[in-house]
Design an enzyme around this catalytic site. Sequence first.
Site, mmCIF file in Angstrom:
data_model
loop_
_atom_site.group_PDB
_atom_site.id
_atom_site.type_symbol
_atom_site.label_atom_id
_atom_site.label_comp_id
_atom_site.label_asym_id
_atom_site.label_seq_id
_atom_site.Cartn_x
_atom_site.Cartn_y
_atom_site.Cartn_z
ATOM 1 N N SER A 154 -5.979 -1.943 -1.872
ATOM 2 C CA SER A 154 -5.214 -2.001 0.025
ATOM 3 C C SER A 154 -6.691 -2.734 0.525
ATOM 4 O O SER A 154 -6.205 -2.928 1.761
ATOM 5 C CB SER A 154 -6.048 -0.391 0.282
ATOM 6 O OG SER A 154 -7.688 0.131 0.929
ATOM 7 N N LYS A 208 -12.718 0.552 4.271
ATOM 8 C CA LYS A 208 -11.891 0.478 5.478
ATOM 9 C C LYS A 208 -12.101 -0.121 5.967
ATOM 10 O O LYS A 208 -13.409 -0.097 6.433
ATOM 11 C CB LYS A 208 -11.034 1.019 5.839
ATOM 12 C CG LYS A 208 -10.345 2.487 4.696
ATOM 13 C CD LYS A 208 -8.930 0.976 4.099
ATOM 14 C CE LYS A 208 -7.835 2.005 3.603
ATOM 15 N NZ LYS A 208 -8.377 2.731 2.624
#
Length: 217
Positions: free
Chosen positions: A137, A174
């Site tokens: 991701s 993230k």
Amino acid sequence: MENTNEKRKEMTARQEEIYEYIKKYSKENHMPPTVREIGNHFDISSTNGVRSILAALIKKGYINRSPRLSRGIEILSDDKESSKEVASNTIEIPIVGRVAAGTPILAVQNLEGTVTIDRDFLACRSDVFALRVKGDSMINAGIFDGDLIFARQQKTADLGEIVVAQIDNEATVKYYHPSADHVELRPANPKYKPIIVNNRKDFSIAGRVIGVMRKVN
């Protein structure tokens, strides 16, 4: 940590094979192999069989081993001056587990081992830790599956920084985007949606990502 002060003795052929494998693995992966990985590589079905060989290498002065760490094997140099020089220019960073880059996985807080890096690589301080990334991701940020990320321990971060975030005892890497009523953790891959955290009691920042190390095949 197990150790010995005995002078080095000659290795058997099997001991030398395993010793050379440990050196090669450690150089290529920036961390030593586990007992099970050694057993799998040499088709040794019993972990006790591997441990007995490691015990012999410890006694003969070729390695040290921390039994409480899964990756606790340390290669010993027979050149004391060289060892001192290398030690002064390097630092051991603790690997505290794997972290999900994608769907979060349960954070593993037990030490996996350590990685030795040049002090200048991260301008290292004592508050740096490493984690192994699982998932894709964050590929557009240059963080890939299997990478070793380095993070500085801190509980806050600025808008847009890459953080190691913990959500309900899970960890993920993230981009950090806080707002008045929620936190948005954004991926760097269009295949994934942001993670929205509405209840900040279930959210915390473990650290800010400051570096990444990748094995090149």
